[in-house]
Design an enzyme around this catalytic site. Structure first.
Site, short mmCIF file in Angstrom:
data_model
loop_
_atom_site.label_atom_id
_atom_site.label_comp_id
_atom_site.label_asym_id
_atom_site.label_seq_id
_atom_site.Cartn_x
_atom_site.Cartn_y
_atom_site.Cartn_z
N LYS A 190 0.83 -1.21 0.00
CA LYS A 190 0.00 0.00 0.00
C LYS A 190 0.87 1.26 0.00
O LYS A 190 0.54 2.24 -0.67
CB LYS A 190 -0.92 -0.02 1.22
CG LYS A 190 -1.95 -1.15 1.13
CD LYS A 190 -2.61 -1.39 2.46
CE LYS A 190 -3.66 -2.47 2.39
NZ LYS A 190 -4.13 -2.88 3.73
N GLY A 287 -12.66 -4.92 5.27
CA GLY A 287 -14.00 -5.46 5.47
C GLY A 287 -14.74 -5.46 4.15
O GLY A 287 -14.54 -4.56 3.32
N1 LIG Z 1 -11.21 -8.51 2.28
C1 LIG Z 1 -10.96 -7.22 2.51
O1 LIG Z 1 -11.32 -6.69 3.56
C2 LIG Z 1 -10.23 -6.40 1.50
C3 LIG Z 1 -9.96 -5.03 1.78
C4 LIG Z 1 -9.31 -4.24 0.81
C5 LIG Z 1 -8.91 -4.81 -0.38
N2 LIG Z 1 -9.16 -6.16 -0.60
C6 LIG Z 1 -8.72 -6.72 -1.89
O2 LIG Z 1 -9.88 -7.13 -2.62
C7 LIG Z 1 -9.54 -8.26 -3.42
C8 LIG Z 1 -10.50 -9.40 -3.08
O3 LIG Z 1 -10.34 -9.76 -1.72
P1 LIG Z 1 -11.37 -10.78 -1.00
O4 LIG Z 1 -11.06 -10.67 0.45
O5 LIG Z 1 -12.76 -10.52 -1.47
O6 LIG Z 1 -10.82 -12.18 -1.56
P2 LIG Z 1 -11.55 -13.61 -1.47
O7 LIG Z 1 -12.62 -13.60 -0.44
O8 LIG Z 1 -10.45 -14.62 -1.38
O9 LIG Z 1 -12.25 -13.76 -2.91
C9 LIG Z 1 -11.52 -13.92 -4.09
C10 LIG Z 1 -12.48 -14.25 -5.22
O10 LIG Z 1 -11.74 -14.29 -6.43
C11 LIG Z 1 -11.94 -15.54 -7.07
N3 LIG Z 1 -10.70 -15.97 -7.70
C12 LIG Z 1 -9.47 -16.04 -7.16
N4 LIG Z 1 -8.57 -16.51 -8.05
C13 LIG Z 1 -9.27 -16.74 -9.18
C14 LIG Z 1 -8.93 -17.24 -10.47
N5 LIG Z 1 -7.67 -17.60 -10.74
N6 LIG Z 1 -9.89 -17.34 -11.39
C15 LIG Z 1 -11.17 -16.99 -11.11
N7 LIG Z 1 -11.56 -16.52 -9.91
C16 LIG Z 1 -10.62 -16.40 -8.96
C17 LIG Z 1 -12.33 -16.50 -5.95
O11 LIG Z 1 -13.02 -17.58 -6.56
P3 LIG Z 1 -13.62 -18.81 -5.69
O12 LIG Z 1 -14.84 -18.23 -5.02
O13 LIG Z 1 -13.95 -19.82 -6.73
O14 LIG Z 1 -12.52 -19.20 -4.76
C18 LIG Z 1 -13.18 -15.60 -5.07
O15 LIG Z 1 -14.50 -15.53 -5.55
C19 LIG Z 1 -8.07 -8.56 -3.13
O16 LIG Z 1 -7.26 -7.93 -4.09
C20 LIG Z 1 -7.85 -7.94 -1.77
O17 LIG Z 1 -6.51 -7.58 -1.55
C21 LIG Z 1 -9.80 -6.95 0.30
#
Ligand SMILES: NC(=O)c1ccc[n+]([C@@H]2O[C@H](COP(=O)([O-])OP(=O)(O)OC[C@H]3O[C@@H](n4cnc5c(N)ncnc54)[C@H](OP(=O)(O)O)[C@@H]3O)[C@@H](O)[C@H]2O)c1
Length: 407
Positions: A190, A287
């Site tokens: 970041k 979140g």
């Molecule tokens: N969580 C937070 O609080 C937060 C905050 C700020 C930023 N972010 C960012 O937001 C992004 C998403 O985070 P998240 O927490 O939502 O992640 P997550 O819960 O792990 O979800 C990832 C999603 O992407 C899909 N995915 C991953 N690899 C893939 C591939 N190769 N082909 C197709 N689909 C794929 C997964 O599919 P499946 O469902 O099939 O596994 C899942 O639906 C990341 O870049 C993270 O750094 C997250």
């Protein structure tokens, strides 16, 4: 403007599913702002959807998959096909940002990424738009909510790092595998992005030195309290001479510092510049619903006229060695001459001592010292020598101290 605009969603996990829900809830409110109603035209996960089909049927792509590949490939292909892209992927942007921003400029599309840094705190917009004309001297940030939660709990309850981490995992503030958070790598990604925007210089994640919080003990917190200090994982990007230093490490802050009052999973960023003095913005750092809100804001902005990330205009050298003040914690044999030998080594490296606390522990003693700022290379040279002294009972430990008044 067509009656609807179609959003292709890559990723349907924590943020992706929250984004889809929020888009549905807010569609009525978005329609008059954009002049078209948003709808999800397709969703890609590992088990459903096909990228090419989603791309064909979308006006804009939202990437919420995380990781570098295939996210990079999909984002590049979407922009080359003339689609705006919104992403919250700090790993991708901190490692391939220049390639992605150049592609966005080349194809006249927007790449927006507010959710990638500090969740819903609108720091990207502030740097790119509100402060676009400011000559920024320094950016300080608490940009990882997991570690801030852990440090807050350790300070409030006197619990160990391990207990606070387990608590953070139980409450969903930390992942099952918290490595990226606790080692400082997530914050480093970041800070690379913030430094790029604040100083218009290309900054890659590999150029950010980072340390995490795994070595912090309940003792450090207790002494910090005695010294009137708070402990945070701080990201810094600052001008040093004609160059730029970007780093992440735990640091003590005096109570008056604007980041000292940021507690729990909150994030905050302080921007310093001669003209504006200092501004601090804070709020929830992560979140699903919170990050989804930042992503939706980007989607709306992308659908109403342009904002691209301009080319870098500076090539500031990345400076490795900077001046810092330090707290040191030494466990030594309690015998005459110990303090004199330590003081001699510190003096040889140009370190001067601001304060010392000494506590007897039977045949041993604990020395807590706070030093005035000196070059980190000289400090660590002294610390290595101190670590080799025969009266040392455990390796010396050091944490930086941040306070402008302090110097
Ligand atoms: N969580 C937070 O609080 C937060 C905050 C700020 C930023 N972010 C960012 O937001 C992004 C998403 O985070 P998240 O927490 O939502 O992640 P997550 O819960 O792990 O979800 C990832 C999603 O992407 C899909 N995915 C991953 N690899 C893939 C591939 N190769 N082909 C197709 N689909 C794929 C997964 O599919 P499946 O469902 O099939 O596994 C899942 O639906 C990341 O870049 C993270 O750094 C997250």
């Amino acid at each position: 403007m067509p009656e609807t605009f179609r959003v292709g969603l890559l990723g349907h996990g924590t943020v992706g599913s929250a984004f889809e829900a929020l888009l549905g809830e807010r569609a009525d409110a978005i329609e008059p702002i954009v002049g078209a109603r948003p709808e999800i035209s397709g969703v890609l996960t590992r088990s459903r959807g096909a990228f090419e089909e989603i791309l064909e049927s979308s006006d804009l792509i939202v990437e919420l998959m995380g990781g570098v590949e295939p996210a990079r490939d999909y984002v590049l292909r979407a922009m080359r096909a003339g689609r705006h892209v919104v992403s919250a992927n700090k790993q991708l942007l901190s490692q391939h940002g220049e390639e992605l921003w150049a592609t966005a400029r080349e194809h006249g599309v927007q790449l927006r990424f507010e959710g990638a840094v500090a969740g819903v705190v609108p720091v990207i917009r502030v740097l790119q738009e509100s402060l676009a004309g400011a000559h920024i001297e320094r950016v300080h940030g608490i940009v990882n909510g997991t570690t801030n939660y852990i440090l807050t709990e350790m300070a409030a309850s006197g619990i160990s790092y391990e207990t606070a981490l387990a608590q953070a995992q139980a409450l969903g503030y930390a992942e099952a595998d918290p490595t990226d958070d606790v080692t400082g790598r997530d914050a480093a990604a970041k800070m690379a992005i913030l430094a790029r925007l604040a100083f218009s210089t290309p900054v890659h994640l590999d150029q950010v030195r980072y340390e995490g919080i795994e070595q912090i003990t309940a003792d450090d917190m207790a002494y910090a309290h005695d010294l009137g200090l708070g402990l945070k994982l701080i990201g810094t990007a600052e001008r040093v001479g004609t160059g730029l230093n970007v780093r992440v490490h735990p640091a003590f802050l005096y109570a008056e510092h604007p980041l000292a009052s940021i507690h729990g999973p909150f994030n905050a960023v302080t921007v310093e510049s001669d003209a504006i003095t200092e501004i601090t913005i804070s709020g929830p750092g992560a979140g699903g619903p919170q990050t989804a809100s930042a992503v939706l804001g980007d989607v709306i902005s992308a659908m109403i006229p342009p904002a691209t990330t301009p080319e870098t205009t500076q090539q500031l050298a990345i400076i490795e060695d900077v001046e810092s003040a330090f707290y040191i914690h030494l466990e030594v044999a309690d015998r005459p001459g110990v303090l004199a030998q330590i003081a001699e080594i510190l003096g040889m490296q140009g370190a001067s001592v601001k304060s010392v606390l000494q506590q007897g522990l039977g045949v041993n003693a604990r020395l807590i010292m706070v030093l005035h700022p000196l070059l980190e290379s000289r400090f660590y040279a002294a610390l290595r020598l101190i670590g080799q002294l025969d009266f040392m009972r455990s390796p010396p430990r050091a944490i930086r101290v941040i306070d402008e008044e302090f110097t």
